[in-house]
Design an enzyme around this catalytic site. Structure first.
Site, PDB file in Angstrom:
ATOM      1  N   SER A  49      21.030  65.358   9.304  1.00 39.91           N
ATOM      2  CA  SER A  49      21.383  66.578   8.583  1.00 39.91           C
ATOM      3  C   SER A  49      20.679  66.566   7.228  1.00 39.91           C
ATOM      4  CB  SER A  49      22.900  66.639   8.368  1.00 39.91           C
ATOM      5  OG  SER A  49      23.312  65.580   7.503  1.00 39.91           O
ATOM      6  N   ASP A  81      19.161  68.546  11.906  1.00 44.72           N
ATOM      7  CA  ASP A  81      20.390  69.226  12.286  1.00 44.72           C
ATOM      8  C   ASP A  81      20.811  70.198  11.181  1.00 44.72           C
ATOM      9  OD1 ASP A  81      22.695  69.745  13.813  1.00 44.72           O
ATOM     10  OD2 ASP A  81      23.838  68.157  12.826  1.00 44.72           O
ATOM     11  N   GLU A 133      20.916  78.881  15.901  1.00 46.04           N
ATOM     12  CA  GLU A 133      22.343  79.063  16.176  1.00 46.04           C
ATOM     13  C   GLU A 133      22.705  80.539  16.120  1.00 46.04           C
ATOM     14  OE1 GLU A 133      26.520  77.861  13.980  1.00 46.04           O
ATOM     15  OE2 GLU A 133      25.061  76.262  14.318  1.00 46.04           O
ATOM     16  N   HIS A 179      33.151  71.675  13.917  1.00 48.98           N
ATOM     17  CA  HIS A 179      32.692  70.443  13.289  1.00 48.98           C
ATOM     18  C   HIS A 179      33.870  69.709  12.648  1.00 48.98           C
ATOM     19  CE1 HIS A 179      28.869  72.922  13.067  1.00 48.98           C
ATOM     20  NE2 HIS A 179      28.528  71.880  13.782  1.00 48.98           N
ATOM     21  N   HIS A 207      27.670  72.230  19.663  1.00 44.22           N
ATOM     22  CA  HIS A 207      27.954  71.512  18.419  1.00 44.22           C
ATOM     23  C   HIS A 207      29.444  71.178  18.350  1.00 44.22           C
ATOM     24  CE1 HIS A 207      24.224  72.291  15.810  1.00 44.22           C
ATOM     25  NE2 HIS A 207      23.917  72.682  17.033  1.00 44.22           N
ATOM     26  N   SER A 209      31.194  68.424  19.076  1.00 42.45           N
ATOM     27  CA  SER A 209      31.700  67.919  20.356  1.00 42.45           C
ATOM     28  C   SER A 209      32.522  66.644  20.251  1.00 42.45           C
ATOM     29  CB  SER A 209      30.526  67.687  21.316  1.00 42.45           C
ATOM     30  OG  SER A 209      29.803  68.898  21.504  1.00 42.45           O
ATOM     31  N   ASP A 231      28.799  63.416  15.988  1.00 37.16           N
ATOM     32  CA  ASP A 231      28.696  62.810  14.661  1.00 37.16           C
ATOM     33  C   ASP A 231      30.014  62.142  14.268  1.00 37.16           C
ATOM     34  OD1 ASP A 231      28.042  62.085  12.089  1.00 37.16           O
ATOM     35  OD2 ASP A 231      27.906  64.107  11.283  1.00 37.16           O
ATOM     36  N   THR A 232      31.096  62.915  14.261  1.00 40.12           N
ATOM     37  CA  THR A 232      32.388  62.418  13.784  1.00 40.12           C
ATOM     38  C   THR A 232      32.854  61.175  14.528  1.00 40.12           C
ATOM     39  OG1 THR A 232      33.039  64.646  13.104  1.00 40.12           O
ATOM     40  CG2 THR A 232      34.799  63.039  13.373  1.00 40.12           C
TER      41      THR A 232
END
Length: 285
Positions: A49, A81, A133, A179, A207, A209, A231-232
């Protein structure tokens, strides 16, 4: 093997699986993703990012990923990203990113098309893939914050027009994910994914996910999703392993010993995702 995002996603589309796109911020995360992808022979997308680039430095990010792509014999793409800044996107292209995302989703359709089309024109001229997007995905991604009230689902007809007008290589759609950390179980609109996939000729991206139930992700892949962003969950694995190690070894100050279990935990998380997405064993030469 460093390839474009388009090459990776076209192979996924032709063979009915999704590719994991994992966010990177430092060396240990990159090594964990590379280990998982190499062990499972899975194509993979390493994405940074704008916040990650600011933190680590674009030279470090590109240098680490390029070295990894030489050492690990699976197809890899280096992807930006949520690129919202024109200069930042250009910097990524100049520094060897093989794929970029232009996120102009906060704008109305006409302006989103105009901004995206310009990035596509420039990126394609030097062989770089472009993701865009359409619709607003809720939650927080670095500096991008979209409230629940502002989040809007992607309209299939608008998606068709958008892809036709811009020439993008892949499209991130808003279908109920968000997110960050979910407070409840997300409700993903699988039928909407199917509708968009029927009218859009490029691979679709999901995104937000992390935290989505695996059976839902499997249904999303069957419906047409070809890139799944994580990511998380990687951050949670990293933080959890570090916390456990430090609590068990309060006097330890060697960063190698502190970070080694975190790297292993992240690799396990990535392997789990790869298997759910169906990309294990899909690497090609």
């Amino acid at each position: 093997m460093l390839v474009t995002g388009k090459q990776i996603l076209e192979h996924a589309d032709q063979n009915g699986y999704a590719v994991g796109a994992f966010n990177v911020n430092n060396m240990e995360i990159i090594q964990a993703i590379a280990e998982a992808a190499g062990d499972l022979k899975a194509p993979v997308i390493l994405q940074a990012s704008q916040g990650a680039i600011k933190y680590a430095g674009i030279e470090y990010i590109t240098g680490l990923v390029k070295t990894t792509a030489e050492l690990v014999d699976v197809p890899m793409a280096l992807h930006l990203d949520h690129g919202t800044d024109f200069d930042e996107i250009m910097k990524c292209i100049r520094n060897g990113f093989t794929s970029v995302m232009i996120d102009a989703s906060k704008h109305e359709l006409e302006e989103n098309i105009r901004l995206t089309k310009e990035i596509v024109r420039i990126a394609h001229s030097v062989g770089v893939s472009v993701e865009a997007e359409l619709g607003k995905i809720g939650g927080t991604e670095d500096h991008i914050v979209v409230s629940e009230a502002e989040a809007t689902y992607t309209d299939p007809e608008e998606a068709r027009i958008f892809v036709e007008e811009t020439g993008v290589d892949s499209l991130a759609i808003a279908v109920g994910t968000a997110h960050g950390v979910y407070k409840g179980e997300p409700k993903v609109d699988i039928e909407r994914i199917k509708e968009i996939d029927r009218v859009v000729p490029v691979p679709l991206v999901l995104h937000g996910s992390s935290g989505v139930p695996y059976d839902t992700l499997e249904s999303a892949v069957k419906a047409g999703i070809r890139k799944i962003n994580i990511d998380t969950d990687i951050r949670a694995s990293f933080a959890g392993a570090v916390k456990e190690f430090v609590e068990a070894n309060p006097g330890e100050i060697d960063p190698r010993k502190i970070l080694k279990p975190a790297r292993a935990r992240m690799a396990d998380t990535v392997k789990e995702k790869i298997k759910v997405f169906g990309s294990d064993g899909k690497a090609w030469k």
